[in-house]
Write a protein that holds these residues in place. Structure first.
Motif: not given
Lengths: 212, 212, 212
Positions: B113-129
């Protein structure tokens, strides 16, 4: 033009370097019988950890793999690819030591470059190079529950300091930044290969007396 | 309205999760005979470390417990509370495995969620999770001088990758973010519980040949 | 005027403290037979690591040694200097325990000060002090592949919590910040020295039952 070619060379060397780092990390993971996810993660951390720690300490955001997630995929896949071909890699040991040495000097120069771009003082430029070049291996060793090799043997950190210092020195001379980079990397690479061949190492500090 | 309830559900699950993580960390501390302060600190680092590393790497400040110090107190106190009740916890082992699994998927979704809010790319969203879900346990294992369990066994990281991917996928469909979160968490939780029950694991990479 | 002198006192104590931390870290490196570069690096990480982690977590940039690279040189050189004089240091053991205790309370107060300047809440101020005072030693132990001493014994973290709390409390009273700092450091120092002399420690949490 030369600038363009040279930047491409450094970029290509960087990609080769992170692949080499990821593959040697994968072998370390295999020695600890980690699972495939562990291999993937250890490969990424080893190859990209040095740059990440540098960026976090210097407040240089976004860090490399957040800006270019493709590097995460490259290193992770290189680590996974190591699993089926590990048996053959034994015969390529010298090649990997060579690629690892390339990685060390390329990482170092890239780290120095970033610190110079940020206008940081001389010592920090060299430290940024050393962190970029060496911290990935330290993280790998910590995660494998070893005392980091960096602290114990070989000229690894020394090569990084020499490469960074030469690069910084050369940029102050009347030559182009690109030639400075290539010069520093060649000297650093030679030093590292000599260290491997002749088993050179820094003197050790042995302290055995009880200190209770 | 549903949004409000759902956010509250995630918040409540988050608090349950950090308490569960802190308590299992406290047991790990007890096995190493740490003192009470050590129990407190290890509990906080295990429960909040994943989110902290994510925020530092993504430059997302202030990090969770700096913005909400109450989480520090909750986790620290939960860790301390574990000391008198450890004897009973043996009988609650299944409950704790369940809460730990909830923590994994809740942490993962929050990180995404936080990575999506920051507008980061798909892979980074999953990595953040994955970082949010898994790094706390890695830090716990490093501080206990173990090879991180994450790298060696169980579907821990895999569950996190699956949960994050499903969450991301579902948010692209025509359903609300909240239902996407609950859907991803339920699938992830099921996968984790199946992995525990049937002792599922990723295949291991075993590499024994000498590589000197 | 008193302010000026007092700031100078804290600064001098800080330099003494990082030197003492670097030298004890060098001895730890010697026990692990690290090479000279390892001694240098471990000294720097131990002396400056606590402040670095604090600054990264609180987003307080530039971090201390990036802003003042001279601290890097001081600690690195102090660590190297330890190599020839290690033999004599055995007789100075009490002095080093004393300097180390000074370091703990000085680091703690400096960490609290920075968090107060940033307007952070009470708990975070104390946590910032504890991180500054204690994390360097934790990093040293991790790099030496030990379970961090902090988590296992002595009143190290406790002294840091007490010092930070007293400092914070005193700044809310009607006395100058400088006197608050000296008061908190003196109490903390006394507590630490008493803990060393009488081998005081927090109670341990021993948990041996199988938890499979």
């Amino acid at each position: 033009m030369i600038d363009y070619i040279n930047n491409n060379i450094i970029h290509i060397l960087y990609v080769i370097a992170i692949i080499a780092e990821a593959m040697t990390a994968a072998l370390a993971a295999g020695r600890r019988q980690m699972d495939w996810i562990g291999v993937f993660i250890l490969g990424c951390i080893t190859a990209l950890g040095g740059g990440s720690v540098r960026d976090v300490l210097l407040n240089h955001h976004p860090i490399t793999w957040v800006a270019n997630p493709v590097y995460l995929m490259i290193t992770g896949c290189a680590a996974l690819l190591t699993i089926p071909i590990a048996r053959c890699m034994r015969h390529l040991r010298k090649l990997f030591l060579f690629l690892d040495a390339i990685g060390l000097v390329v990482f170092t120069v890239i780290g120095c470059k970033i610190a110079i771009t940020m206008g940081l003082p001389t010592i920090i430029v060299i430290v940024a190079g050393v962190i970029t070049g060496c911290v990935g291996g330290v993280l790998r060793d910590i995660l494998c529950n070893d005392i980091p090799l960096l602290l114990r043997s070989e000229l690894y950190a020394t090569v990084s300091v020499v490469t960074g210092s030469l690069y910084l020195l050369a940029t102050h001379l009347n030559i182009s930044v690109e030639i400075a980079a290539i010069f520093a990397m060649l000297v650093g690479l030679t030093l590292r290969l000599l260290a491997i061949k002749f088993k050179l190492g820094m003197p050790k500090f042995v302290y055995n007396e009880d200190y209770h």
